[in-house]
Design a protein around this motif. Structure first.
Motif, mmCIF file in Angstrom:
data_model
loop_
_atom_site.group_PDB
_atom_site.id
_atom_site.type_symbol
_atom_site.label_atom_id
_atom_site.label_comp_id
_atom_site.label_asym_id
_atom_site.label_seq_id
_atom_site.Cartn_x
_atom_site.Cartn_y
_atom_site.Cartn_z
ATOM 1 N N VAL A 193 0.834 -1.195 0.000
ATOM 2 C CA VAL A 193 0.000 0.000 0.000
ATOM 3 C C VAL A 193 0.874 1.253 0.000
ATOM 4 C CG1 VAL A 193 -1.758 1.287 1.286
ATOM 5 C CG2 VAL A 193 -1.876 -1.218 1.166
ATOM 6 N N CYS A 194 0.591 2.156 -0.937
ATOM 7 C CA CYS A 194 1.353 3.399 -1.080
ATOM 8 C C CYS A 194 0.912 4.424 -0.039
ATOM 9 C CB CYS A 194 1.171 3.970 -2.480
ATOM 10 S SG CYS A 194 -0.535 4.494 -2.805
ATOM 11 N N MET A 195 1.768 5.414 0.230
ATOM 12 C CA MET A 195 1.419 6.509 1.143
ATOM 13 C C MET A 195 2.469 7.606 1.008
ATOM 14 S SD MET A 195 2.220 4.342 4.625
ATOM 15 C CE MET A 195 1.355 2.921 3.990
ATOM 16 N N ASN A 196 2.286 8.493 0.075
ATOM 17 C CA ASN A 196 3.227 9.610 -0.048
ATOM 18 C C ASN A 196 2.525 10.838 -0.603
ATOM 19 O OD1 ASN A 196 3.010 8.436 -2.659
ATOM 20 N ND2 ASN A 196 4.969 9.288 -3.269
ATOM 21 N N LEU A 197 2.817 11.960 0.000
ATOM 22 C CA LEU A 197 2.219 13.233 -0.413
ATOM 23 C C LEU A 197 3.209 14.014 -1.265
ATOM 24 C CD1 LEU A 197 0.495 14.284 2.941
ATOM 25 C CD2 LEU A 197 -0.575 13.252 0.914
ATOM 26 N N PRO A 198 2.691 14.786 -2.215
ATOM 27 C CA PRO A 198 1.269 15.057 -2.478
ATOM 28 C C PRO A 198 0.610 14.072 -3.433
ATOM 29 C CG PRO A 198 2.600 16.430 -3.907
ATOM 30 C CD PRO A 198 3.568 15.630 -3.070
ATOM 31 N N HIS B 176 6.293 2.640 -1.542
ATOM 32 C CA HIS B 176 6.000 3.871 -2.281
ATOM 33 C C HIS B 176 5.687 5.002 -1.291
ATOM 34 C CE1 HIS B 176 4.150 6.599 -5.166
ATOM 35 N NE2 HIS B 176 4.507 5.784 -6.163
ATOM 36 N N TYR B 177 6.597 5.237 -0.334
ATOM 37 C CA TYR B 177 6.321 6.226 0.712
ATOM 38 C C TYR B 177 7.295 7.405 0.696
ATOM 39 C CZ TYR B 177 9.579 3.115 3.282
ATOM 40 O OH TYR B 177 10.636 2.316 3.674
ATOM 41 N N ARG B 178 8.075 7.541 -0.351
ATOM 42 C CA ARG B 178 8.909 8.738 -0.511
ATOM 43 C C ARG B 178 8.112 9.792 -1.258
ATOM 44 N NH1 ARG B 178 14.064 7.336 -3.576
ATOM 45 N NH2 ARG B 178 12.548 7.171 -5.283
ATOM 46 N N GLY B 179 7.890 10.946 -0.613
ATOM 47 C CA GLY B 179 7.093 12.007 -1.214
ATOM 48 C C GLY B 179 7.934 13.197 -1.610
ATOM 49 N N ASN B 180 7.295 14.341 -1.711
ATOM 50 C CA ASN B 180 7.983 15.578 -2.090
ATOM 51 C C ASN B 180 7.475 16.717 -1.203
ATOM 52 O OD1 ASN B 180 9.436 17.532 -3.418
ATOM 53 N ND2 ASN B 180 8.028 17.680 -5.151
ATOM 54 N N ASP C 52 8.763 15.369 1.753
ATOM 55 C CA ASP C 52 8.897 14.535 2.938
ATOM 56 C C ASP C 52 8.697 13.050 2.645
ATOM 57 O OD1 ASP C 52 9.280 16.790 4.607
ATOM 58 O OD2 ASP C 52 7.104 17.130 4.609
ATOM 59 N N VAL C 53 9.257 12.238 3.524
ATOM 60 C CA VAL C 53 9.033 10.799 3.497
ATOM 61 C C VAL C 53 7.939 10.485 4.512
ATOM 62 C CG1 VAL C 53 10.062 8.549 3.946
ATOM 63 C CG2 VAL C 53 11.402 10.334 2.812
ATOM 64 N N SER C 54 6.992 9.664 4.143
ATOM 65 C CA SER C 54 5.865 9.371 5.031
ATOM 66 C C SER C 54 6.319 8.631 6.281
ATOM 67 C CB SER C 54 4.809 8.546 4.291
ATOM 68 O OG SER C 54 4.234 9.304 3.252
ATOM 69 N N ASP C 55 5.588 8.834 7.352
ATOM 70 C CA ASP C 55 5.914 8.264 8.655
ATOM 71 C C ASP C 55 5.362 6.837 8.727
ATOM 72 O OD1 ASP C 55 6.344 7.628 11.286
ATOM 73 O OD2 ASP C 55 5.612 9.551 12.076
ATOM 74 N N VAL C 56 6.169 5.889 8.299
ATOM 75 C CA VAL C 56 5.728 4.493 8.258
ATOM 76 C C VAL C 56 5.527 3.935 9.664
ATOM 77 C CG1 VAL C 56 6.357 2.175 7.487
ATOM 78 C CG2 VAL C 56 6.831 4.127 6.027
ATOM 79 N N ALA C 57 6.315 4.428 10.624
ATOM 80 C CA ALA C 57 6.154 3.987 12.013
ATOM 81 C C ALA C 57 4.768 4.382 12.542
ATOM 82 C CB ALA C 57 7.246 4.585 12.890
#
Length: 268
Positions: free
Chosen positions: A202-207, A231-235, A237-242
């Motif tokens: 499951v992805c999670m990155n903004l925007p 897929h959690y590297r954004g722009n 910031d990197v999403s808070d997987v923890a």
């Protein structure tokens, strides 16, 4: 010895011999069952699925003689040590999913591509290798069933990134395992309504896709046995997987959150 006694002895001997033969036959059946059990155990080992994270949205799945590349990017060096692909699944037209330079560097002449129409239009040189799936359709290839799942944005500020119908997430059924790769999406109804998923990437990155809160809420809805944030590297910031793990654990401890190394060259 009279005739009656002789006949009785012959009958007893025949019965005794028959019992010995039955016992021998039972022994043979037991040995056959043991051989079958061993064969089944070996077959079970052969059907183990290996999943290797490459980077960001790129992964390799291996099962028996099948090797599946998910969104191959990063150049041939990124796939050093990996077997040549038999199947290639591409989710979208963006460069972190479709990278033509990488495809040109890889030995993929015998691979079948599974792609949405928008990706097919970018790959005319591979036209004979393409299987095009629209959202909601499916195809069985090499004993593997591949379902195309919608992927798109919901937030008004993100609608420009992924419109509905252009890209595909995928549910891959391998043996008795159902494996979901979300592609670039938010917590859409098509994701929340998935059933019987064993492993969910499951992805999670903004925007570009969604927040960790939205990802966690969706996962708690469709309840995979395991969820792999990717897929959690954004722009920028990197999403808070923890934090994602904390939210899932708090909502349903039966869902295992598995963290793989998707960014081996970065300190995430």
């Amino acid at each position: 010895m009279n005739i009656n006694k002789l006949f009785l002895l012959l009958c007893i001997g025949a019965i005794s011999f028959s019992c010995k033969e039955v016992k021998k036959s039972d022994s043979e059946v037991t040995e056959a069952e043991a051989e079958m059990s061993t064969s089944m155990k070996n077959e079970a080992k052969d059907t183990e699925i290996t999943i290797t994270p490459i980077e960001h949205a790129t992964a390799v799945l291996e099962w028996n003689n099948e090797v599946i590349y998910i969104d191959p990017t990063g150049g041939a060096a990124t796939f050093e040590g990996q077997k040549n692909a038999t199947l290639i699944l591409i989710t979208d037209i963006h460069g972190d999913h479709l990278n033509i330079e990488t495809l040109k560097e890889l030995e993929i002449t015998n691979a079948t591509f599974v792609v949405p129409q928008a990706v097919a239009e970018e790959l005319p040189e591979y036209a004979e290798q393409l299987v095009i799936l629209d959202n909601g359709s499916s195809k069985e290839l090499n004993g593997i069933t591949i379902e195309a799942i919608a992927m798109y944005n919901l937030r008004s500020e993100a609608l420009k990134f992924h419109n509905k119908g252009r890209g595909n997430g995928y549910v891959i059924t391998i043996g008795d395992q159902r494996i979901y790769f979300s592609g670039d999406t938010e917590d859409i109804p098509e994701m929340r309504s998935l059933k019987n998923i064993d492993k969910a990437f499951v992805c999670m990155n903004l925007p570009y896709t969604m927040t960790v809160e939205s990802a966690a809420e969706a996962v708690l809805d469709f309840k995979p046995k395991q969820v792999y944030p990717y897929h959690y590297r954004g722009n920028p910031d990197v999403s808070d997987v923890a934090k994602f793990k904390q939210l899932v654990d708090a909502g349903n401890q039966d869902i295992e959150v598995v963290q793989l190394d998707w960014y081996p060259n970065d300190e995430y």
